[in-house]
Design an enzyme around this catalytic site. Structure first.
Site, mmCIF file in Angstrom:
data_model
loop_
_atom_site.group_PDB
_atom_site.id
_atom_site.type_symbol
_atom_site.label_atom_id
_atom_site.label_comp_id
_atom_site.label_asym_id
_atom_site.label_seq_id
_atom_site.Cartn_x
_atom_site.Cartn_y
_atom_site.Cartn_z
ATOM 1 N N SER A 231 5.647 31.153 -48.215
ATOM 2 C CA SER A 231 5.032 32.187 -49.016
ATOM 3 C C SER A 231 5.807 32.351 -50.334
ATOM 4 C CB SER A 231 4.947 33.487 -48.212
ATOM 5 O OG SER A 231 4.132 34.418 -48.871
ATOM 6 N N ASP A 345 -6.290 31.874 -45.682
ATOM 7 C CA ASP A 345 -5.119 32.684 -46.020
ATOM 8 C C ASP A 345 -5.561 34.044 -46.548
ATOM 9 O OD1 ASP A 345 -2.715 33.708 -47.120
ATOM 10 O OD2 ASP A 345 -1.982 31.686 -47.525
ATOM 11 N N HIS A 380 -2.128 32.709 -43.130
ATOM 12 C CA HIS A 380 -0.903 32.619 -43.930
ATOM 13 C C HIS A 380 0.348 32.312 -43.111
ATOM 14 C CE1 HIS A 380 1.242 33.504 -47.692
ATOM 15 N NE2 HIS A 380 2.118 34.177 -46.993
#
EC number: 3.1.2.2
Length: 439
Positions: A231, A345, A380
């Site tokens: 991330s 995501d 994600h």
């Protein structure tokens, strides 16, 4: 014959698939299998699935699907990844051992119960660190983290792993990398003792010092030092590879961004989401939200929790000038690049970002391998395999806002398995290419 649970291997690395067989039950009997564990943060998890014993009174989870429960279809690892988080665990989880330390072993307690009263119990132990892996804490020159070195004689290729906007130090991932032959540094940069509480104005020179410290400490094989993160850590990995190309041998970017962002949900509350996250030489690194004419968070902020926030990032991409200012110059990276993205995501459009990075490298005729592994149905939270994947929405560790990461438990489990195998293959090839260069 008494009821029994066989787990092979009973003790192994987190990413090692387990073969689970129940035996000693009556043919055709319905058998309930409960799996319980405590994860590294102390949270309690549980799955319950019911199977039908075959003509021999056995149930082979690699061959048989549950008739009801927390997952469907044939999947030998189903009881593990389908465990659900228990916000109020109750007394039934108190006997489950808690892992010792952030990279400690996780014990999954398996209990089988037949409808005619037969019972069996077994433990399944998931280790992050293989036998002989050594942990060395890092707390010097302002650096905070932990170094994990393999049990085998060195020198070893090295890797740095960086968490995302939740901060902290991901010792579990570094220990797992060390178990596969890498000198692995879990490096914190905020949200850990001795570090800032927020992702605000973090100097890139901090990471430059960490890379130098790692090289001087482990003297890596073929001078190979990869950088990996998830991330915001994925964004940072690409940024470090482009800012310090001679110090970064390869980049492994999990659900990354192709542009630099502001602090977003991880900054100081009084700053707002558009403050500077990274600095270089004391100056702010430009981010995509500065003067972005297309940005509009009002629709996201008005959503009930859990919120899916990816659309705000998609909208911001419409300001071409802002994107150009904030674009990470990935063409400067001097080594192979692996991009791992998720098509569903919920945090930000990692598939689009990864495509942008891959396209830029291709146009620049990048002389090293560029691999993009996309998982269209996943969310994600790409992780190593062997972990529960059912908690799709949860509070952000800094802001407390409940966000949904997207995907489904099954899709996320499959993406974890495939992406981890892809990472290990990529690193093996990257190290081999580096060794050939050095020969």
């Amino acid at each position: 014959m008494s009821a029994a649970i066989s787990v092979v291997p009973a003790v192994g690395l987190l990413d090692t698939p387990r073969h689970i067989v129940l035996s000693g039950f009556a043919p055709g009997e319905h058998v309930s299998l409960t799996a319980r564990s405590r994860q590294a943060d102390g949270s309690a998890w549980r799955s319950v699935n019911t199977y039908v014993a075959d003509a021999r009174g056995a149930i082979d989870l690699d061959r048989q699907a549950p008739v009801s429960g927390s997952y469907a279809g044939v999947d030998g690892q189903g009881p593990i990844w389908s465990q659900a988080w228990l916000p109020q665990p109750g007394e039934d989880s108190l006997a489950v051992p808690a892992p010792e330390g952030l990279a400690g072993a996780i014990t999954v307690v398996l209990q089988a119960q037949g409808e005619h009263g037969a019972r069996a119990t077994a433990n399944l132990v998931q280790r992050h660190a293989a036998e002989g892996v050594v942990r060395t804490p890092l707390s010097q020159d302002g650096l905070v983290g932990a170094l994990f070195t393999p049990a085998t004689p060195g020198p070893h290729p090295a890797i740095v792993f960086l968490n995302g906007s939740g901060g902290g130090v991901n010792e579990a991932r570094a220990a797992l990398f060390a178990s596969h032959g890498y000198a692995a540094l879990a490096l914190g940069y905020f949200g850990a003792p001795g570090l800032p509480d927020h992702l605000s104005g973090i100097p890139l020179e901090y990471f430059e010092r960490a890379l130098a410290w790692l090289r001087a400490t482990v003297r890596p094989a073929w001078d190979f030092v990869a950088v990996s993160g998830i991330s915001r850590g994925g964004e940072l990995s690409l940024l470090l590879g482009s800012e310090y190309p001679q110090a970064v041998s390869a980049v492994v970017a999990y659900v990354p961004s192709s542009v630099v962002h502001g602090v977003l949900n991880a900054g100081k509350p009084e700053e707002g989401r558009f403050a500077t996250a990274w600095t270089r030489g004391g100056d702010a690194v430009a981010h995509v939200w500065e003067g972005n004419a297309a940005q509009d968070w009002s629709a996201i902020d008005s959503l009930p929790e859990p919120r899916r926030q990816a659309q705000a990032f998609v909208d911001a991409q419409r300001d071409v000038a802002a994107v150009a200012r904030a674009r990470i110059p990935v063409e400067r990276i001097a080594g192979p690049v692996l991009l791992l993205s998720a098509g569903d995501d919920g945090y930000w459009p990692s598939s689009r970002y990864a495509e942008d990075v891959a396209r830029t490298l291709t146009r620049a005729q990048h002389p090293h391998a560029v691999t993009h592994l996309d998982y269209p149905e996943a969310g994600h939270a790409l992780q190593a395999p062997g972990v529960p994947t059912t908690r799709i929405a949860k509070p952000h560790p800094v802001s407390g806002i409940v966000l949904t990461g997207g995907g489904t438990p099954l899709a996320n489990h499959r993406a974890n398995q495939a992406s981890w195998a892809g990472v290990l293959d990529f690193l093996k090839d990257a190290v081999a290419a580096r060794a050939r260069q050095a020969a």
